[in-house]
Design a protein around this motif. Sequence first.
Motif, short mmCIF file in Angstrom:
data_model
loop_
_atom_site.label_atom_id
_atom_site.label_comp_id
_atom_site.label_asym_id
_atom_site.label_seq_id
_atom_site.Cartn_x
_atom_site.Cartn_y
_atom_site.Cartn_z
N GLY A 1 0.85 -1.01 -0.02
CA GLY A 1 0.00 -0.04 0.01
C GLY A 1 0.80 1.18 0.03
N ASN A 2 2.14 1.22 0.18
CA ASN A 2 3.05 2.31 -0.01
C ASN A 2 3.00 3.02 -1.44
N LYS A 3 3.11 4.33 -1.54
CA LYS A 3 3.00 4.73 -2.97
C LYS A 3 4.50 5.26 -3.30
N LEU A 4 4.72 4.71 -4.57
CA LEU A 4 6.14 5.04 -5.04
C LEU A 4 6.15 6.68 -5.50
N PRO A 5 7.35 7.09 -5.74
CA PRO A 5 7.52 8.49 -6.27
C PRO A 5 6.75 8.69 -7.56
N ALA A 6 6.09 9.84 -7.77
CA ALA A 6 5.42 9.90 -9.00
C ALA A 6 6.14 9.94 -10.20
N PHE A 7 5.49 9.55 -11.35
CA PHE A 7 6.28 9.78 -12.75
C PHE A 7 5.24 10.01 -13.78
N THR A 8 5.58 10.43 -15.00
CA THR A 8 4.88 10.82 -15.87
C THR A 8 4.66 10.10 -16.95
N ILE A 9 3.75 9.81 -17.63
CA ILE A 9 3.43 9.34 -18.95
C ILE A 9 2.77 10.18 -19.84
N PRO A 10 3.38 10.03 -21.03
CA PRO A 10 2.61 11.10 -21.97
C PRO A 10 1.25 10.67 -22.44
#
Length: 1682
Positions: free
Chosen positions: A1548-1557
């Motif tokens: 349930g831990n969130k990973l650092p955010a990343f982007t997708i186009p």
Amino acid sequence: MRTSDWNKIKEKQSDLHEDLEAEDLVHHLYEKHVFTEDDKERIMHEATRKDKARKLLDILQTKELQGDDVYAVFLSQLRRTQPHLADMLKPPGTARRHKAAATESSKGRQVDHIRNLDIDQLCEFLTPLLKKNNITDDVLTQMKVQKITGRVFLDLDKTDMKELFPELTFGERRIIILERDEYIQCGKQQTESHGDATEEHSLPEREYARKFDTKTGCTEKYKKGKILENLQTRPGNKIDPTHHCIALVGLDVDSALETVGWETMKFASSCMNDRTNGTVHFGVYDGSGDGHPHGEVLGVTLERKDCEDTIAESIRKCFPPDQHDVASACIHPAKYVDVIDNKECCGYVLEIDIEPKACLVKDQAYFIQDQYMKPREKGSRQKLFRLKLGAPSEEGIDIAQFMKIKSTLDEQRKEAEEKYAAKTAQGMNLLQQLRMFLCDGDTQMGDIYPVLVISPLDKSLSLKDIHNRFSFIADFEWVCIFDFDPTGHSRGIYEYLEKEQKMVFKVMLTDDFDQSEREHPQTKSRDEKLNEDMESSHLKPWIFCNGYEPMEKQDLGVLEWKRKRSEGFKEAVRYFYHRLPRDRAMIVSLLVSKEYDVMLEAAEEMNQKFQNQWMMLAETDSVAAHWKDQLFNRQVEDKTSLKTRCVTGFKWEDVRACMKEITGPDDPMTRTECQLVTSTGTFTALPKNMQNAMCDLEILSATECSELETVGENEKTKIQKEAEKQFYEGHSPSWVNFYSAHVLKRKIHDRILDDVKQTLDGSVPDNVNVGRVTMHHQPGSGGTTTAKGILWDMKERYRCCILQKYSKESHKQIVSLWLYSVQKASPVLVMIDNLEEEKLQTLMELLQAEASNHFQGNPGVLCVLLICHRQTCPPIDRGNVLFMLTQELSPEEKNWFQSKYHELTESFKKQKGPNPKNLLSLNIMKENFSEQYIENTVREIIQGIKSRQERSLLKYVALLNAYDLHFRGVPIPCFDPLMSDRKHITGQRWEKCLTTPLKMLLAHTKAQTTSLRIINPLLCKWILTILMNVDEQILSDVMLEFLNSESCKHRHDVASKDLFKILREIMKVREPTASGKPSTFSRLIQELYDSKDVDAAAEILATTFDKTSDSFIAQQLARLYIACENWEKAVEYASEATDRQPNNSYLWDTHGQIFKVRLSKLFEKGLATDPEDTKKLMQEAVEYAYEGTERFIKVQELSSMEDTSDPNTAGYFGQVEICSSLLDTLSLIPDFKDKANLRMFLQGSLTIPEEVDVLTDKQRQWLTSLQKNVFTTLRKLDDEANKHRSDFNGAQSRNALFFQRRNIDRLRQTISGYFGDEDAPTLCGADQLTSDKRRRQVRNFGVYSLQHILQLLKEEHSRDKLLTIYGLTEMNLSKPLPFDCRIAIGSALVLLQVPHISDLPSFSLLLEASDRLYNMNHEDKYIDLEPYLYLLLLHWPTPNRKHPQLVKPVTLVGALTKWKDAYDRKYPKQQQRHPHRIERPFFFLTKNDDIKSVVHCDQMRNFHKTFRNYKLQSVLSSRENQLLLQRFEGMLSGNGWDVKIQLKTPSGNKLPAFTIPLFTRETRPSLRNKQVSFVIGFGWSGPKACDIQTESTILGAVAPVHNVVRHDTSMLSTRVAQPALHMDVGHLITIHEQLKQIQQLKTRPRNHLNPQQLWLMQQEQQLLYQKATLLKKRREDCLGSL
């Protein structure tokens, strides 16, 4: 005489024949013992003066003098009689010689003065001299008795004087000679007074007085201190003016005005009494001993109005009242000529012309009274003045005698006026002179190439003044303009043309041509750069030759200009000299002021290059005098040329009017501005300068032809009738034809129009902003006309244009048209007619790049290209051709043309139109393209052409037009050598005097050059056929005759370049055949090849190559020799091509094809002969394959470095094909007839046969790596095939067509046949097989990647094939290779689209396989994207995916980064060319679980019933898909390009955010930087967020859709798999064995044969046919890949 001396005479021989006075000279040469008595008699016996001169020179050439120089003696004696001719023969050298030349020139003027005196004038001339020396007047009486003229007086020596005047003393005789010689020497004194200037400059600048009775023009200025040279007084000549100079030095204003008044009256009355014209000059020295020479300019500064008032008052006071009117008429208004000192005005010269016309002065004497004489003063106030030595005098006048002779003077004046009027009438007027140079005497300009040269302009002129004088410049198509006005851009003609005429030029400097400024060891040559620069733009060059302020280039004096800029100017002149067709240039020099010192230096280079191709225009003789003198003194031009080619004495306003006569009236269709439609439906005007800047485009105005509504009805009818006639003759349609309903709308018109409208409205694929509609048409069928009709219909809704010329700036001009004056631009409709495919692809690529930058990923259409593609053979299969216009009319269309013909016939009968029988194109359409009609018509017209030259001209034009796929005109100057004598016969350019029958068949076209082409493409074949029959020639004879003619002599001018461009393309460019494949060779070479005239075809190509040095012609020669199996010649020319262009991948491909075809022929030979020497077969086969592969790899390497959007994939195909051919050939070796043995040998698991001993170690190593290399190449081909699948409607790139032609599936199946398994693939007992055997069985299906598997859906029995593939690879997953994992996952995903699959693949197994594949992915030479796709697609966390085998989210994030890096490395040019174009995803995540959590886009399209040009968003937004697809949440970025998401770990831990186009940019600003939901799709470039929505727009919670309706294969077009090449080979070998068996059976008696053997013998013919068919097919495939 020495040869070198005779050459000096020979250079000026024509001038000497005209001017030499032989009678005077022959006596002197006789006295000097040069001529004998016989010589003198022979010369004097000649009838005319000119003949005497010719004979004198002929004899002189043969003479020698002992101890003396014949030429020196001749020159010395000539200087005594005609010094100006002596000066002409002895060119100026050092400054000292220049000074001497100036002295002699001045002496020559005095000599000319005396020579022109008659007996009475000579006596008048000598009277003051005799009086001064107290010599009796009896001398004059004796001279009259002996008829001594000025000419004889000049020749008198002391012996002659003693004989003539025996009563005079020696001293008196000597004084007369001394006075004569001193008068002649006065010019020398004037020259020496300026000795310093002479030493510094070559010759003092000459000033010429204003021409009598002319206005003072803007260019009329005198320089202070200069000498007016044309002030000689000619007594007795009553028309040429007498000049009287008065300096007004040392006087106050009042005294000066008194002098002006009184001296004017004295001079005027003298002229009126003598009945002679005259001019008095105030402000010019008279040379009366004040230290200043006669004619030196000083200037005055009196108020002009005061001068005029003084003269008017003097007339009133000096002349009697009854003569006031006569005096006022004879005394012309004062003229003021500005005097400049250091370019600044410092005063003026006051000039007053006196013209006592016979009709005015009549039989009167004109006395004047001195208005300033007081009454008490002595002397009569009434005075009678006459001219004495050019000055007014009252001394010695016998008034009574004058009163007697004044009537005689009246008669003399009247006679002189009549002679002058007759002489003037005989001379050419201005219009005639201009037409002589610009039109060869015709009324309109011919095909000449005018170059304009402009001197500095008078700065006092306003734009209005420039318009009134020089607006004609805008009416000419100048090749270039040389401007010597440094301020022309801001205060000159350039400024006027740019601001008032809205013209646009390519501004250049002479530095741009200077080799020292441009050359660099690491760069292209100057000529290459210059040619590229010039050809990249169609704007006319405007070259500033002496300064350009915007670039801080200052104007220079003559010396500095010669040092710093003359070389650049010379290079510019040389460049255009080589660029312009020979003898068709015309240099037009405008002397618009006297400030042309620098331009004069440049004129020498210009005139020497363009000999007899120049003319000079100046308003007055005084402006042109220095120009002419300098060109003569420098021996640049002779007197005849200067007299003929210098047009002076006309006002610029007159020049403007005459130029308008030549260029013709303004076209009424171009009088109004071009109107463009805006997005609101209103119109906006496109400025003329912007329209001129878009010179590649012909822009169609929204109100086109509205001008016809404003002209008179008669003019409108005339314009329409002429346009109708031109169109029906065969010329391209004009917009007037559409306006006037001259054009039939073909049946196909509405269908094309509907498609264009849909595309303009946005019916283009996702992320594509350039639409394309393609119309194919046969030549002459009306395709171009139909396309123009589409533009005509759309012009009021969209901006429309035609790409008339292609350049590197074309795409920018289209964008400029799109964006002009609008906030929200509608698409531009661009018609493109038969543009080369490579240029078309480049244009589309550049337009898409511009659109991507503008739209930034948003949907929209920048433009739609309406492409006309000319195709001679209509395709048999028109599946991909939506619109095809053929040479076949419907019944309704035929009726329309027949009705039009009847209408024109009735009009002709009423004499209101042309004879419709002569309208060839109309008749061809009326007769429905009847070949019989065309043949009969052409034959009848040709019978009327009698001239051999005209027939040759027609034959050559027809030849070139018949085989030029673009049907271009042939430049007229190319035929000058053929038609050269026409100009000598007619006096006009030959193209203007063609006979009427020839004109019926030829049309003039205008591109870069004026050209000729056949009026209709359908006529070419018959014209050529008929003329070849007349001349008893075959096709190759005609082409070789033309190639070896003077017309094909290679030059660098634009006409020759255009001709050789046509010739090169005739030799190179192939056309599509009816099958859709291109022909093996170009149309010409193919026809010669098919007719077995191969040697002639090779000679034609070789001749063209010799003339052009074109590497691609050498390539065609290599290809021809490949087809002829002349391997040595093929290698020679292929090597020649690659040596010339070592970095061109296409040339290296041809080099590789030699070995590939040679290997194929080796197979055929081995098949036919059963090779016994298998070692030789092995050696040759491997050698050819190895050498060919090396070259195909070279092609791949070079292609990867080429900066093109459509890279060359031939190297990949070549490598696979030559490998396939090698395997076919090796299978002929007995040990390898079993394919399993061959496969094991290549894999290294079979004992090496003895045949391998002949191979080198490198070749053996290469064979062992063959399988791996071929499989890698096949995968690269798949990547390229997928990348180049077109999204455009009807559009296919070169590679897309290439893939289609070469049939990648067949190649794949062929290779699979050898490296696959010999047993049929089946799941029965498969678990008992080895992993390697199962892999081989999978390869039997020809699958290596996901793309192959997807294509199986289009084949028959796809369900069974897919199940078998998955089953075989699944069994290998326990110990898999990357191949096993890749094919297992791919087949499992594709099975989702197959209906009625009950047992779906295990999702857990796929998860494990994708993880293994990702970890096994080690890039070698091939970058594989499938591991990344499968890992992220299958492992991306969704609510319904609960499997423990899912990889950790952190692994997915890392894989995503690696995926992007791999994609960028695989396609490095994608980001550079289209940073915002994103590939469409094809897999999406659903709300279902397990394997059903993935769906293919085609399956969703099936729901949406969308097939063509579908929009992904429309598919995703359907209700079925909204219910199906899983939505995710994330933060939309501020730029609308990507979303930011966070993945959670299983805990349930969130990973650092990343982007997708995003797939397409989000355009709604309200969603930026907010939480949104979206679906995720996966393609080759990674995951993409699609269908962006807010929470309020999301559908309510729905249940997962478990029963997905899978793709119904009946919805797809079923594709029958092509037979594999290896199956053909197997069949060939079987047939070959059967034929061998038949030959053996023939040796046995028939009664000994069993029924099966008899049946086999009956099949012989059928087997032979099958064998021939298969071999033919292999040859076609092999040659088709060249």
